[in-house]
Design an enzyme around this catalytic site. Structure first.
Site, PDB file in Angstrom:
ATOM      1  N   MET A 322    -133.347 -71.744  43.094  1.00 36.76           N
ATOM      2  CA  MET A 322    -132.461 -71.136  42.209  1.00 36.76           C
ATOM      3  C   MET A 322    -131.441 -71.956  41.827  1.00 36.76           C
ATOM      4  SD  MET A 322    -132.877 -66.985  43.027  1.00 36.76           S
ATOM      5  CE  MET A 322    -132.255 -67.363  44.847  1.00 36.76           C
ATOM      6  N   GLU A 323    -130.500 -71.373  40.927  1.00 33.67           N
ATOM      7  CA  GLU A 323    -129.346 -72.257  40.305  1.00 33.67           C
ATOM      8  C   GLU A 323    -128.243 -72.127  41.377  1.00 33.67           C
ATOM      9  OE1 GLU A 323    -128.107 -70.687  36.601  1.00 33.67           O
ATOM     10  OE2 GLU A 323    -127.733 -68.531  37.268  1.00 33.67           O
TER      11      GLU A 323
END
Length: 835
Positions: A322-323
């Protein structure tokens, strides 16, 4: 005796041992939590559970288009499972839907759990296995306490076809090693994706309309149970933190306080579980409770506490970074879901009495006093009522027909004014005072109150406008005599018939012409009204004459057998009309049988393609050749006379465009919908242009520049609100019709289009503007202020005649979600009546 006793004890110990050693999903399914499970593995595990535990019972309630089973599993104590039918009847009796209440069975709370309505949100089905195991786990004392007063109805996969499509693809493109980086093919799902069902419909938008077989079968069972809590388990973008209730605004005004209170209870209880694990989550954002055809709103309008659970996971494959730098795996996703779902069951069990009281009050109070403004809805007699009545039956909404005449006054849907009207025999009457009172009012209240314009879906769905039926909403109850159904007299076909007449007035008309064309039977259509004795042929009406079909040996029987699906057909004994419109004259145009090519594949909007495919394959059962856009070069276009371009981006080469141009000039017909019309915009030889003149274009560009300059002084916080002033998420827009043109036949005096995009074109020059938005138009639902004024005098549907062929421009999709019934007729006009 001793041996018998010992054998019994041994059998008991052995049985207890088996139940005590119930296999977990990980022990039963290889790589559970690491790779998506095949659908047959899911079914096998539930079969195993039903064989090994006395706390679960299976019911198959249907099958998908691809013949996969649809199943629910009842989970409760053995005593409750033995009394399921009495418990179900008691629940219905308490809200006026059954009279068979049993005093020997205590009230139970019913919690329905639905997983994987979107096939590629597969952590839902994976979590259903863990949820089922924990509810049945002999060593889990907590769940056994919940089940004493709770019936859990668990549907592990609402959409097996979509789930299987996605699952088979994911297994095909993945190897032994996970690839959490973004740029691996397991994170790049191919067209059409696994989200949708076989016909690429979004089943989560189909609860009320029930166009799809999965919805029809599931909701039939749902309405036989009417649970107090319904949980719809989803996934969203993989970067998104988990979502659980309370929901976001707008909340429909008919939602009761007890429902809102339980949303708050769930929010607190689930957040406590998530806080202990340091899991991220959000509430009251994005997912609202307004549009009535969702898996949370439809149950809510039926008195349940309907709720959505959303886990970040779409596009994640087996694992993704994920970011924030953390990785999310299948195991993470299913664990979050299982924790939230089990907390829903736990919370419902603890709130049993509160929920049962609220649920019962919801139904009884709604009957005492309508929640909305109106108590009765009157829909004027019209052949299109046949389809509306079918939809009402699917939702168990009560209705009747007027069996006499009377006078009344009410809100007229078509002009948004209060006026007097006459009730006539066979008008359809729907009362708010009925067991499904709230759902009825949600579907028919003409002005839905939208308390927040940031809605997740369409904001208007007024059914009389969708079906093209004149209707009135009346504040008081009506005393007119009613009947349960309209009786139609059987027809006796004479031995010799000059021609048969089939009115063109609903989807059945399209089904008839489909059968006639496929049977090789020649058919004509009336351009203007024609009178033959007592028979009046309205524009669009189909004429099947013996003269056009001389090779049919038993003409009367052959034709009547085909057209009998339309009860309002008649026969004509002469071709001589009383108003100079003879059957052999130019008023009756011989129709060409469409030979259809439709393109699919990358760049085309899956659901828009699916809506058209479903219309052709299921609604009218008409043959179509479907070709991937990448294979268009292999097609001999002259083998077809109709090309359907669904909403999407078409990357045609210049040579391919020229090929299409020549084909149109030589008699081909293109039906281009939504963004597909851009292929013809501002191209030489075509009428489609955003602006009617150079001056209009310059004026629009100047206004846009002025708006951009003013934006410099505005704050960031209000940017989202300002953005929606130029949007139209889904509203009903009035259109004026050119009723003299075949594409408008049968639609009535006004066409109301469901507009779901901001696209607007000036009225076209050198083309036929079949339907356009008049100045000062009527609208229902949210229309942003900026777009509202731009829609004045813009075209919605037009026909551009080029050489011997034509291009039909559809700025809006009349087949949207398969429930806009008047749109189905409009598309049928384009397909069959526009030569």
């Amino acid at each position: 005796m001793k041996k018998t006793f010992c054998a019994a004890v041994l059998l008991f110990i052995t049985s207890f041992s088996v139940f005590a050693q119930l296999k977990t999903p990980s022990e039963f399914i290889p790589n559970y939590g690491k790779q998506i499970s095949y659908y047959h593995q899911v079914e096998d595990y539930f079969t195993y559970l039903t064989e090994q535990s006395q706390f679960i019972k299976k019911q198959k309630y249907g099958a998908t288009n691809e013949q996969r089973d649809l199943n629910v599993y009842y989970i409760s104590t053995p005593e409750n499972l033995a009394n399921l039918e009495q418990i179900r009847n008691n629940n219905l009796a308490a809200i006026g839907l059954s009279g068979n209440k049993s005093a020997t069975v205590d009230d139970k709370i019913i919690v329905w759990l639905s997983f994987n309505v979107h096939g590629n949100e597969f952590a839902g089905t994976e979590s259903a296995l863990t949820v089922a195991y924990e509810l049945l786990n002999p060593s889990n004392e907590a769940t056994k306490q919940w089940l004493k007063n709770t019936i859990v109805i668990l549907d592990p996969c609402i959409n097996p076809d979509g789930y299987s499509r996605y699952g088979n693809w994911l297994r095909e493109v993945t190897g032994k090693k996970n690839h959490p980086g973004l740029y691996d093919r397991e994170h790049m799902e191919v067209w059409p994706g696994g989200r949708y069902n076989h016909y690429l419909f979004d089943l989560n938008r189909d609860w009320a309309w029930q166009t799809q077989v999965e919805s029809q079968q599931r909701i039939k069972l749902y309405n036989q149970w009417m649970p107090q809590v319904h949980t719809d388990v989803h996934e969203m973008s993989y970067n998104s933190p988990y979502f659980f209730p309370p929901a976001a605004e707008p909340l429909h005004e008919f939602i009761e306080q007890y429902q809102k209170d339980f949303y708050n209870v769930l929010g607190k209880n689930i957040s406590q579980k998530f806080d202990k694990q340091n899991w991220m989550y959000n509430t009251r954002e994005r997912f609202d409770l307004f549009y009535p055809s969702y898996g949370d709103t439809y149950p809510t309008y039926n008195g349940s506490v309907g709720l959505t659970l959303e886990q970040g996971g779409i596009g994640a494959g087996r694992e993704i970074t994920m970011e924030n730098g953390a990785n999310v795996t299948i195991k993470d996703r299913l664990t979050h879901h299982a924790t939230a779902v089990l907390t829903v069951v736990e919370s419902a069990a603890s709130q049993k009495d509160v929920l049962l009281k609220g649920f019962r009050d919801f139904h009884s109070n709604a009957r005492i006093k309508a929640k909305g403004v109106y108590n009765t809805y009157v829909l004027k007699a019209n052949p299109k009522l046949d389809q509306l009545a079918e939809m009402l039956k699917k939702n168990d909404i009560e209705f009747s027909y007027a069996d006499g005449s009377g006078n009344a006054s009410g809100f007229h849907y078509q002009n948004k004014k209060n006026e007097s009207f006459k009730i006539e025999p066979n008008d359809l009457i729907i009362k708010a005072d009925q067991p499904r009172s709230v759902l009825t009012q949600v579907l028919f209240e003409p002005n839905q109150k939208l308390n927040d314009s940031l809605s997740y879906d369409i904001t208007a769905w007024d059914l009389p406008l969708a079906y093209g039926v004149e209707a009135y909403a009346v504040k008081n109850n009506l005393s007119v005599k009613t009947k349960a159904k309209i009786e139609t007299a059987a027809k006796t076909v004479p031995a010799s018939v000059y021609a048969f007449y089939v009115p063109w007035n609903n989807r059945s008309s399209a089904q008839v012409i489909s059968l006639l064309h496929q049977g090789g039977i020649k058919v004509r259509s009336a351009m203007k009204k024609a009178v033959f004795g007592s028979i009046t042929v309205e524009p669009g009406g189909l004429i099947i004459s013996r003269a056009d079909n001389p090779k049919i040996a038993d003409f009367e029987k052959t034709v009547s057998d085909i057209i009998k699906i339309k009860s309002d057909y008649s026969f004509i004994t002469t071709g001589f009309s009383t108003n100079s419109k003879d059957i052999g004259g130019e008023n009756f145009v011989l129709l060409k049988a469409p030979k259809i090519l439709m393109l699919s594949g990358k760049g085309i909007v899956s659901t828009e393609f699916g809506a058209t495919w479903y219309y052709l394959d299921e609604t009218i059962s008409y043959p179509v050749s479907i070709v991937e856009t990448s294979n268009f070069n292999r097609v001999k276009l002259y083998n077809y006379n109709t090309l359907i371009l669904c909403d999407g981006s078409y990357d045609f080469s210049d040579d391919q465009k020229k090929q299409i141009d020549e084909w149109i000039k030589n008699g081909g017909k293109v039906i281009a919908m939504s963004s597909a019309i851009s292929l013809f915009q501002d191209r030489e030889g075509y009428a489609l242009s955003l602006f009617a003149s150079k001056e209009d274009k310059e004026k629009s560009e100047k206004e846009e520049k002025e708006i951009e300059l003013k934006k410099r002084f505005l704050d960031f916080e209000g940017s989202e609100r300002r953005e929606i002033s130029g949007s139209i998420p889904g509203a009903i827009i009035e259109n004026k019709l050119d009723k003299t043109y075949p594409m408008a036949f049968g639609l009535g005096n006004t066409y109301f289009s469901l507009k779901t995009n901001e696209r607007s074109y000036s009225l076209l020059k050198s083309a036929i503007n079949v339907a356009y938005v008049p100045k000062g138009y009527i609208s229902y639902g949210f229309v942003g202020n900026n777009i509202k004024k731009k829609l004045n005098e813009t075209v919605s549907f037009a026909v551009d005649k080029r050489g011997d062929g034509s291009v039909i421009y559809m700025m809006d999709n009349p087949l949207f979600r398969g429930f806009w019934e008047n749109g189905i007729l409009l598309f049928s006009n384009a397909l069959f009546l526009v030569n």
